[in-house]
Design a protein around this motif. Sequence first.
Motif, short mmCIF file in Angstrom:
data_model
loop_
_atom_site.label_atom_id
_atom_site.label_comp_id
_atom_site.label_asym_id
_atom_site.label_seq_id
_atom_site.Cartn_x
_atom_site.Cartn_y
_atom_site.Cartn_z
N ILE A 191 -28.36 57.93 5.37
CA ILE A 191 -27.98 57.23 6.60
C ILE A 191 -28.98 56.12 6.92
CG2 ILE A 191 -27.72 57.48 9.10
CD1 ILE A 191 -26.59 60.29 8.57
N ALA A 192 -30.29 56.42 6.80
CA ALA A 192 -31.32 55.43 7.13
C ALA A 192 -31.23 54.21 6.21
CB ALA A 192 -32.70 56.06 7.05
N ALA A 193 -31.10 54.47 4.91
CA ALA A 193 -31.01 53.36 3.96
C ALA A 193 -29.76 52.53 4.20
CB ALA A 193 -31.02 53.90 2.53
N THR A 194 -28.66 53.21 4.45
CA THR A 194 -27.38 52.52 4.67
C THR A 194 -27.42 51.68 5.94
OG1 THR A 194 -26.22 54.33 3.57
CG2 THR A 194 -24.90 52.85 4.92
N LEU A 195 -27.92 52.26 7.04
CA LEU A 195 -27.98 51.52 8.30
C LEU A 195 -28.95 50.34 8.22
CD1 LEU A 195 -27.92 54.39 10.97
CD2 LEU A 195 -26.08 52.80 10.39
N ALA A 196 -30.07 50.54 7.52
CA ALA A 196 -31.05 49.45 7.39
C ALA A 196 -30.45 48.27 6.63
CB ALA A 196 -32.30 49.97 6.68
N ILE A 197 -29.79 48.56 5.52
CA ILE A 197 -29.18 47.48 4.74
C ILE A 197 -28.06 46.80 5.52
CG2 ILE A 197 -27.88 46.94 2.64
CD1 ILE A 197 -29.39 49.27 1.29
N SER A 198 -27.23 47.62 6.22
CA SER A 198 -26.11 47.05 6.97
C SER A 198 -26.58 46.19 8.13
CB SER A 198 -25.19 48.16 7.48
OG SER A 198 -25.81 48.89 8.51
N ARG A 199 -27.78 46.47 8.63
CA ARG A 199 -28.28 45.69 9.77
C ARG A 199 -29.05 44.44 9.35
NH1 ARG A 199 -31.66 47.97 15.00
NH2 ARG A 199 -31.83 45.96 16.07
N TYR A 200 -29.84 44.55 8.28
CA TYR A 200 -30.75 43.45 7.95
C TYR A 200 -30.33 42.63 6.72
CZ TYR A 200 -33.81 45.87 11.22
OH TYR A 200 -34.32 46.46 12.34
N VAL A 201 -29.48 43.19 5.87
CA VAL A 201 -29.11 42.48 4.64
C VAL A 201 -27.65 42.01 4.67
CG1 VAL A 201 -28.94 42.63 2.13
CG2 VAL A 201 -30.82 43.78 3.33
N LEU A 202 -26.74 42.94 5.00
CA LEU A 202 -25.31 42.60 4.93
C LEU A 202 -24.88 41.46 5.85
CD1 LEU A 202 -23.47 46.02 4.54
CD2 LEU A 202 -24.13 44.39 2.80
N PRO A 203 -25.41 41.35 7.09
CA PRO A 203 -24.95 40.25 7.95
C PRO A 203 -25.11 38.88 7.30
CG PRO A 203 -26.16 41.84 9.27
CD PRO A 203 -26.32 42.25 7.84
N LEU A 221 -15.46 46.59 -0.44
CA LEU A 221 -15.21 47.65 -1.42
C LEU A 221 -16.45 47.95 -2.25
CD1 LEU A 221 -11.64 46.62 -2.64
CD2 LEU A 221 -12.25 48.55 -1.18
N ALA A 222 -17.20 46.89 -2.61
CA ALA A 222 -18.44 47.10 -3.36
C ALA A 222 -19.42 47.93 -2.55
CB ALA A 222 -19.06 45.74 -3.72
N TRP A 223 -19.52 47.62 -1.25
CA TRP A 223 -20.40 48.38 -0.35
C TRP A 223 -19.97 49.85 -0.30
CZ3 TRP A 223 -24.79 48.77 2.04
CH2 TRP A 223 -24.92 49.54 3.20
N CYS A 224 -18.67 50.07 -0.18
CA CYS A 224 -18.14 51.44 -0.12
C CYS A 224 -18.52 52.23 -1.35
CB CYS A 224 -16.62 51.39 0.04
SG CYS A 224 -15.78 52.97 -0.26
N PHE A 225 -18.28 51.67 -2.54
CA PHE A 225 -18.51 52.43 -3.77
C PHE A 225 -19.99 52.53 -4.11
CE2 PHE A 225 -13.99 51.52 -4.30
CZ PHE A 225 -13.53 52.76 -4.71
N LEU A 226 -20.79 51.51 -3.75
CA LEU A 226 -22.24 51.58 -4.01
C LEU A 226 -22.89 52.67 -3.16
CD1 LEU A 226 -23.19 47.80 -4.28
CD2 LEU A 226 -23.35 49.51 -6.09
N VAL A 227 -22.53 52.74 -1.88
CA VAL A 227 -23.09 53.79 -1.02
C VAL A 227 -22.54 55.15 -1.46
CG1 VAL A 227 -23.34 54.64 1.35
CG2 VAL A 227 -23.39 52.19 0.90
N GLY A 228 -21.29 55.18 -1.90
CA GLY A 228 -20.74 56.42 -2.45
C GLY A 228 -21.53 56.89 -3.65
N GLU A 229 -21.91 55.95 -4.53
CA GLU A 229 -22.70 56.32 -5.70
C GLU A 229 -24.10 56.79 -5.29
OE1 GLU A 229 -22.83 57.26 -9.54
OE2 GLU A 229 -21.09 56.39 -8.49
N LEU A 230 -24.67 56.16 -4.25
CA LEU A 230 -25.97 56.61 -3.74
C LEU A 230 -25.86 58.05 -3.23
CD1 LEU A 230 -28.91 56.13 -2.92
CD2 LEU A 230 -28.07 55.10 -0.78
N ALA A 242 -19.13 57.31 1.07
CA ALA A 242 -18.10 56.37 1.54
C ALA A 242 -17.94 56.46 3.05
CB ALA A 242 -16.78 56.66 0.85
N LEU A 243 -17.99 57.68 3.59
CA LEU A 243 -17.88 57.86 5.04
C LEU A 243 -19.05 57.20 5.77
CD1 LEU A 243 -16.22 59.30 7.29
CD2 LEU A 243 -17.76 61.24 7.01
N VAL A 244 -20.27 57.42 5.28
CA VAL A 244 -21.45 56.81 5.89
C VAL A 244 -21.38 55.29 5.77
CG1 VAL A 244 -23.97 56.61 5.73
CG2 VAL A 244 -22.88 58.84 5.55
N ALA A 245 -20.89 54.78 4.64
CA ALA A 245 -20.74 53.33 4.46
C ALA A 245 -19.81 52.75 5.52
CB ALA A 245 -20.19 53.04 3.06
N GLY A 246 -18.73 53.46 5.81
CA GLY A 246 -17.81 52.99 6.84
C GLY A 246 -18.43 53.03 8.22
#
Length: 576
Positions: A191-203, A221-230, A242-246
Amino acid sequence: MHELIRDITMCIAAAWLLGLVAQFLRQPILLAYLAGGFALGPAGFKFIESAESISAIAELGLILLLFMIGLEIDLKKILSAGRSITLTALVQILSGVILGVVFFRCLGFGLGGGQWDALYLAIAGALSSTVIIVKVLYDKQELDTQTGRVTLGVLVLQDLAAILFLAVQPNLEHLAPGILLLSLVRVVVLIAATLAISRYVLPAIFRRVARSPELMQVGALAWCFLVGELGERLHLSREMGALVAGVALSTFPYALDVTAKVTSLRDFFITLFFVGLGMQIPVPTVSLVGWALVFAAFVVLTRWITVFTPLYFMRQGLRMSLIPAINLSQVSEFSLVVLALGLQAGHLGHPATTGMASLAFTLLAALSTFGMAKSDGLARGLVPVLKRVGLRDLDSCGDDIHAEGGEGHGSSKIMFLGFFRTASSLLEDMQCHAPDLMKEVAVVDFSPVARAGLIARKVRIVYGDISQRDTLMHAGVEKAEVLVCTIPDSLLKGTSNERLVRLLRSLNPTAKIIATAEVLGQVAVLLEAGANYVSVARLQEASDLLEAVRAATKGLLEQKQMDLASALATRREVMD
């Protein structure tokens, strides 16, 4: 590979054909997908028998489904849920799971030793269908009512509980404190890694591709499957990832844009998931149908116990306690997801577990759609029965008060019949500009929120249903001088403005009746029914909008907005 493509083609074709039938019969579309999968699969006409195809279709659909569920989870709503909603949800979820584990364990379903059927069935039975509930409440225009808010609030917290279960689900076989702590650390890292990337990198990335719909869609879709793989690398699951990515993207400035771009793909893969799930439903033997009926009965009974009880003891009134229980009486599509994950992890040992839940989902989806559509009538019929067995409603609590502290059963010159936003604004204007009239006002309504706010303002409130003649007579409408109906037909329950005006006129031939119309042609109908004046709110709204348009053309719109903000700053209405 060619076989998989053929199988997907058949899945989509069957879903579309049966979807048309479901639409014609006004049934939930998910039932058509399950039926299509059943017809195609090993238990049906055996057009698709490959376990690999079924598994691949279901897993792909499941990952996209959980990604979209995550996108639609509103963290702000979870954090801002009111006390009554939060307590009701906690009681419903915890009590539902505990009762489920005990009940299904007593019926012989496993709980440990590699078989966790009782736990999975308990979790599945505690969740309600967001898709079905939102659709029906939207059609009934009840999403923004108090009962609608309670229902949706419980649904949001149910989703959160399901997410927490998915976090520990891969380690059910090893529930030692150390293993649970390790699972929690992995979830926190994910969750921490996903939220950090979604806040500081993805925008920054999405800002650059915002004008390219194709890249926006591929990026999501790339974000969904990459976080799913993590999630998979952290020994959780691709579905959890995938749920956390969403959920991470739901807090993101481009969430609405991403959702819009991925919606078509979501619908495609959701279709595949539920068709794939339908393929796994065994032939409905007498035994399986019996189990499904038991599961459905358990869901309905426990919903009434775990939803009605906390709302009733929080003094929300019988109607307010009954309708959310009716609304939530079905099995969730998320329940089928949970069971699919359990089957995938090898946690289910009883042959009837997934089949009974799927059949119960189908049965309750049809019955609950009908029940929700008729929820007001059902509540109106059940309230007298519950009173006869000793349950008290808010009209018997003894704290209805008059502005001067008298009893709640006297008479008032001005009576509001129903109390929603328009009446709230009218009452505020009275208090500011005509305080002398406040002593003459009484309100008849069954909203516990309105009741609490009016009692705080020392406005006489008579709790009851304005569609009932006995309620109006008890309130003393025959002695009132002015009767005000501010609720439009689209929000009235059990009556209409025309029927209400005719009833009021029969009870009080001399009163001045002010009614409300949404349709211009209704004005003459209400006047003929006995109204002395008919308010058409859209005319006042049009006048205000015209002033705003004129202000915009003269460069004065900011000033008009400042005037509005100044006026709103001093208002303290009963209802927002």
